[in-house]
Design a protein around this motif. Sequence first.
Motif, mmCIF file in Angstrom:
data_model
loop_
_atom_site.group_PDB
_atom_site.id
_atom_site.type_symbol
_atom_site.label_atom_id
_atom_site.label_comp_id
_atom_site.label_asym_id
_atom_site.label_seq_id
_atom_site.Cartn_x
_atom_site.Cartn_y
_atom_site.Cartn_z
ATOM 1 N N VAL A 39 3.444 -98.598 -61.186
ATOM 2 C CA VAL A 39 3.879 -99.990 -61.063
ATOM 3 C C VAL A 39 5.390 -100.081 -61.236
ATOM 4 C CG1 VAL A 39 3.770 -102.265 -62.162
ATOM 5 C CG2 VAL A 39 1.675 -100.997 -61.722
ATOM 6 N N ALA A 40 5.915 -99.392 -62.241
ATOM 7 C CA ALA A 40 7.355 -99.431 -62.493
ATOM 8 C C ALA A 40 8.127 -98.830 -61.317
ATOM 9 C CB ALA A 40 7.681 -98.695 -63.780
ATOM 10 N N ALA A 41 7.612 -97.777 -60.712
ATOM 11 C CA ALA A 41 8.287 -97.174 -59.558
ATOM 12 C C ALA A 41 8.268 -98.116 -58.356
ATOM 13 C CB ALA A 41 7.628 -95.854 -59.200
ATOM 14 N N ALA A 42 7.165 -98.799 -58.139
ATOM 15 C CA ALA A 42 7.095 -99.743 -57.022
ATOM 16 C C ALA A 42 8.076 -100.898 -57.225
ATOM 17 C CB ALA A 42 5.670 -100.269 -56.870
ATOM 18 N N VAL A 43 8.132 -101.415 -58.446
ATOM 19 C CA VAL A 43 9.075 -102.492 -58.746
ATOM 20 C C VAL A 43 10.505 -101.986 -58.591
ATOM 21 C CG1 VAL A 43 9.916 -103.996 -60.601
ATOM 22 C CG2 VAL A 43 7.479 -103.752 -60.210
ATOM 23 N N SER A 44 10.747 -100.748 -58.967
ATOM 24 C CA SER A 44 12.074 -100.165 -58.848
ATOM 25 C C SER A 44 12.509 -100.059 -57.389
ATOM 26 C CB SER A 44 12.090 -98.790 -59.500
ATOM 27 O OG SER A 44 13.339 -98.176 -59.332
ATOM 28 N N LEU A 45 11.588 -99.710 -56.507
ATOM 29 C CA LEU A 45 11.923 -99.638 -55.087
ATOM 30 C C LEU A 45 12.305 -101.008 -54.542
ATOM 31 C CD1 LEU A 45 9.240 -97.141 -53.748
ATOM 32 C CD2 LEU A 45 11.701 -96.770 -53.968
ATOM 33 N N VAL A 46 11.586 -102.024 -54.955
ATOM 34 C CA VAL A 46 11.928 -103.387 -54.539
ATOM 35 C C VAL A 46 13.297 -103.764 -55.092
ATOM 36 C CG1 VAL A 46 11.273 -105.810 -54.744
ATOM 37 C CG2 VAL A 46 9.531 -104.088 -54.285
ATOM 38 N N GLY A 47 13.551 -103.406 -56.349
ATOM 39 C CA GLY A 47 14.845 -103.686 -56.961
ATOM 40 C C GLY A 47 15.981 -102.965 -56.260
ATOM 41 N N MET A 48 15.718 -101.747 -55.787
ATOM 42 C CA MET A 48 16.744 -101.018 -55.045
ATOM 43 C C MET A 48 17.089 -101.738 -53.756
ATOM 44 S SD MET A 48 15.561 -97.066 -55.630
ATOM 45 C CE MET A 48 16.905 -96.354 -54.698
ATOM 46 N N ALA A 49 16.078 -102.243 -53.066
ATOM 47 C CA ALA A 49 16.329 -102.983 -51.828
ATOM 48 C C ALA A 49 17.108 -104.265 -52.120
ATOM 49 C CB ALA A 49 15.011 -103.304 -51.137
ATOM 50 N N LEU A 50 16.735 -104.962 -53.182
ATOM 51 C CA LEU A 50 17.463 -106.180 -53.544
ATOM 52 C C LEU A 50 18.896 -105.866 -53.975
ATOM 53 C CD1 LEU A 50 14.690 -108.117 -55.487
ATOM 54 C CD2 LEU A 50 15.555 -108.580 -53.186
ATOM 55 N N GLY A 51 19.082 -104.762 -54.677
ATOM 56 C CA GLY A 51 20.428 -104.353 -55.080
ATOM 57 C C GLY A 51 21.296 -104.014 -53.890
ATOM 58 N N ALA A 52 20.720 -103.360 -52.888
ATOM 59 C CA ALA A 52 21.484 -103.045 -51.680
ATOM 60 C C ALA A 52 21.840 -104.326 -50.926
ATOM 61 C CB ALA A 52 20.687 -102.105 -50.786
ATOM 62 N N ALA A 53 20.918 -105.273 -50.897
ATOM 63 C CA ALA A 53 21.201 -106.543 -50.227
ATOM 64 C C ALA A 53 22.263 -107.333 -50.995
ATOM 65 C CB ALA A 53 19.921 -107.367 -50.105
ATOM 66 N N ALA A 54 22.221 -107.268 -52.315
ATOM 67 C CA ALA A 54 23.217 -107.978 -53.123
ATOM 68 C C ALA A 54 24.586 -107.330 -53.004
ATOM 69 C CB ALA A 54 22.769 -108.024 -54.575
ATOM 70 N N ALA A 55 24.626 -106.035 -52.686
ATOM 71 C CA ALA A 55 25.909 -105.340 -52.551
ATOM 72 C C ALA A 55 26.716 -105.880 -51.377
ATOM 73 C CB ALA A 55 25.667 -103.845 -52.399
ATOM 74 N N ILE A 56 26.064 -106.546 -50.449
ATOM 75 C CA ILE A 56 26.781 -107.150 -49.323
ATOM 76 C C ILE A 56 27.727 -108.227 -49.840
ATOM 77 C CG2 ILE A 56 26.513 -108.538 -47.232
ATOM 78 C CD1 ILE A 56 23.837 -107.075 -46.807
ATOM 79 N N TRP A 57 27.252 -109.034 -50.781
ATOM 80 C CA TRP A 57 28.051 -110.157 -51.284
ATOM 81 C C TRP A 57 28.895 -109.780 -52.502
ATOM 82 C CZ3 TRP A 57 22.848 -111.046 -49.925
ATOM 83 C CH2 TRP A 57 22.695 -111.756 -48.735
ATOM 84 N N LEU A 58 28.568 -108.687 -53.162
ATOM 85 C CA LEU A 58 29.316 -108.255 -54.343
ATOM 86 C C LEU A 58 30.296 -107.154 -53.946
ATOM 87 C CD1 LEU A 58 26.375 -108.050 -56.880
ATOM 88 C CD2 LEU A 58 28.051 -109.879 -56.668
#
Length: 94
Positions: A39-58
């Motif tokens: 479960v933690a690994a699956a959530v981490s993968l989603v977080g990685m995708a969100l972090g990459a998307a947030a890197a566009i604006w940051l």
Amino acid sequence: MTPSQADAIAEAILRPDDKREAVQQRQRAQAQHLARQRVAAAVSLVGMALGAAAAIWLPMAYAQGMLVGGALSFLLAHLGLAWRERRRAGRSPA
């Protein structure tokens, strides 16, 4: 072999054993730990995708955004799962 001997052997094999119960308890604990990790690994993968998307604006690189998002979501997942287990353990009468 008489039927009474066969019954005695079958009963001895099927009788709960302390060692067998300890092994089963350890296997259940390992299975729960593995489920938490999945479960933690699956959530981490989603977080990685969100972090990459947030890197566009940051002002950071995609890799940095992925690492930060993955690490934060992994930490939050572990904290949430630990909280859920403590809540579940507090509710059970055992």
